[in-house]
Design an enzyme around this catalytic site. Structure first.
Site, PDB file in Angstrom:
ATOM      1  N   LYS A  84      16.354   7.065 -46.125  1.00 22.21           N
ATOM      2  CA  LYS A  84      15.158   8.225 -46.982  1.00 22.21           C
ATOM      3  C   LYS A  84      13.422   8.278 -46.167  1.00 22.21           C
ATOM      4  O   LYS A  84      13.876   8.145 -45.610  1.00 22.21           O
ATOM      5  CB  LYS A  84      14.294   6.746 -47.628  1.00 22.21           C
ATOM      6  CG  LYS A  84      15.335   5.479 -48.778  1.00 22.21           C
ATOM      7  CD  LYS A  84      15.101   4.288 -49.092  1.00 22.21           C
ATOM      8  CE  LYS A  84      15.002   3.449 -48.810  1.00 22.21           C
ATOM      9  NZ  LYS A  84      16.675   3.084 -48.481  1.00 22.21           N
ATOM     10  N   GLU A 110      24.874  -2.187 -53.027  1.00 22.92           N
ATOM     11  CA  GLU A 110      23.902  -3.135 -53.089  1.00 22.92           C
ATOM     12  C   GLU A 110      23.798  -3.526 -54.631  1.00 22.92           C
ATOM     13  O   GLU A 110      23.458  -3.417 -55.305  1.00 22.92           O
ATOM     14  CB  GLU A 110      22.769  -2.659 -52.532  1.00 22.92           C
ATOM     15  CG  GLU A 110      22.506  -1.826 -52.515  1.00 22.92           C
ATOM     16  CD  GLU A 110      20.925  -0.939 -51.827  1.00 22.92           C
ATOM     17  OE1 GLU A 110      20.472  -2.322 -52.167  1.00 22.92           O
ATOM     18  OE2 GLU A 110      21.017  -0.012 -51.567  1.00 22.92           O
TER      19      GLU A 110
HETATM   20  N1  PSU Z   1      19.384   2.928 -51.228  1.00 26.03           N
HETATM   21  C1  PSU Z   1      18.669   3.545 -52.585  1.00 26.03           C
HETATM   22  N2  PSU Z   1      17.176   2.946 -52.851  1.00 26.03           N
HETATM   23  C2  PSU Z   1      16.768   1.837 -52.334  1.00 26.03           C
HETATM   24  C3  PSU Z   1      17.397   1.293 -50.773  1.00 26.03           C
HETATM   25  C4  PSU Z   1      18.791   1.980 -50.781  1.00 26.03           C
HETATM   26  O1  PSU Z   1      18.701   4.312 -52.925  1.00 26.03           O
HETATM   27  O2  PSU Z   1      16.365   1.102 -52.738  1.00 26.03           O
HETATM   28  C5  PSU Z   1      16.837  -0.091 -50.500  1.00 26.03           C
HETATM   29  C6  PSU Z   1      18.201   0.020 -49.580  1.00 26.03           C
HETATM   30  O3  PSU Z   1      18.098  -1.970 -50.321  1.00 26.03           O
HETATM   31  C7  PSU Z   1      17.577  -0.574 -48.636  1.00 26.03           C
HETATM   32  C8  PSU Z   1      16.398  -1.036 -48.694  1.00 26.03           C
HETATM   33  O4  PSU Z   1      18.086  -1.785 -47.689  1.00 26.03           O
HETATM   34  O5  PSU Z   1      15.850   0.582 -49.692  1.00 26.03           O
HETATM   35  C9  PSU Z   1      15.724  -0.243 -47.334  1.00 26.03           C
HETATM   36  O6  PSU Z   1      14.339  -1.580 -47.647  1.00 26.03           O
HETATM   37  P1  PSU Z   1      13.929  -1.691 -46.104  1.00 26.03           P
HETATM   38  O7  PSU Z   1      13.150  -0.447 -46.151  1.00 26.03           O
HETATM   39  O8  PSU Z   1      12.383  -2.728 -46.694  1.00 26.03           O
HETATM   40  O9  PSU Z   1      13.789  -2.456 -44.935  1.00 26.03           O
END
Ligand code: PSU
Ligand code: MN
Length: 307
Positions: free
Chosen positions: A159, A25
């Protein structure tokens, strides 16, 4: 075929030869990590994929096209440009129409990867159900996308800033297998064990590949989450990280951070509050996940050759 898809020659060739490709990504590059660590990590991830004998395909939006297999220069642009859109499923058409720079989240990246014929993807930690969901209804689009996109996602769980029990519950409801890669505990991103158990586990890339083949032979079009714990050398302590998260959430709330800004804000707050310890853990786990994803892509290609 999606008429806006540009699959770069090296990736297209690898797909023709059976698919030893790992999608990566770009949101993590543009919004997840600070400069200059973002570019360094993107390069380390690509190198880790190549070292295992697979081809990396970093995905992003450029000049009104979906690019599958961004060049080094293009990755550098996404790492350093001041205005890059964070692109999830709902943003795809608008950012294409504007011809602006777009960094794809897990959700948007697996969607594009699957349209390109790529079956394996690596990230750090997927998005999920946010703490305080009762108030905000903030649930990452990553979960809905996993429910309908046949791509294996290699990550260190979800996360740790999230509500992990609710995230696992929702993945169960959506029918997405969450499988420990040599672990029976759901990892919590920077932390090796969340305290939540996983019912499913594989011991090798070959076993992971068999699970993927069967899942998709059955016509189940959902993704699979493979959980690889963060490397021991930089993983963090759960209790200490939890207390940092409490302060980070209070800060985000008092600053009125909402919507897609929440995750990048919390990650950067934690990195500063931990003196860079979360950043180091994040970078190392991204590289480790890229390496496991490449092993799985290689095993999956070998398996398909036997079918
Ligand atoms: N994994 C990481 N760091 C990130 C992300 C994933 O180590 O920043 C990103 C990915 O792109 C994931 C996003 O889809 O965080 C999630 O964001 P949200 O909670 O706004 O959906
Ligand atoms: Mn959100």
């Amino acid at each position: 075929m999606n008429p806006y898809l540009d699959i770069r020659p090296e990736v297209a060739a690898a797909l023709t030869l059976g698919g030893k490709v790992v999608a990566l990504e770009s949101t993590v590059i543009s919004h997840g990590l600070p400069r200059p660590h973002n570019l360094e990590t993107a390069r380390r991830m690509e190198a880790a994929v190549r070292k295992e004998g697979a081809i990396p395909a970093t995905i992003g939006l450029l000049n009104g096209r979906f690019i599958v297999g961004l060049s080094h220069e293009e990755i550098e642009l996404l790492a350093n440009a001041d205005e890059v859109h964070k692109v999830s499923r709902r943003d795809l058409s608008a950012v294409l129409a504007s011809r602006k720079l777009g960094a794809t989240t897990v959700a948007a990246t697996i969607l594009i990867a699957s349209q390109a014929g790529i079956s394996v993807f690596a990230t750090g930690g997927i998005g999920g159900v946010h703490r305080g969901v009762q108030e905000t209804l903030d649930i990452s689009a990553d979960l809905a996308e996993l429910a309908r996109t046949p791509v294996a996602v290699v990550c260190s769980g979800a996360k740790i800033i999230l509500d992990l029990p609710r995230t696992l519950e929702l993945l169960e409801t959506l029918g997405v297998p969450v499988v420990g890669f040599r672990t029976s505990s759901f990892p919590a991103f920077y932390v090796r064990e969340s305290g939540l158990n996983l019912d499913l586990r594989v011991e090798s890339a070959e076993e992971a590949a068999r699970l993927m083949s069967i899942q998709w032979q059955l016509g189940l079009s959902s993704g699979i989450v493979f959980c690889n714990p963060p490397p021991e050398s930089s993983a963090l302590d759960r209790a200490q990280t939890e207390s940092l998260i409490k302060t980070a959430l209070i800060a985000a709330n008092s600053e009125g951070i909402r919507g897609k800004a929440v995750t990048p804000y919390l990650l950067s707050y934690l990195s500063q509050a931990s003196g860079g310890a979360t950043l180091k853990a994040n970078m190392d786990l991204l590289v480790s996940n890229a390496s496991v994803a490449a092993q799985i892509a290689v095993a999956h290609t070998a398996l398909r050759g036997k079918l």
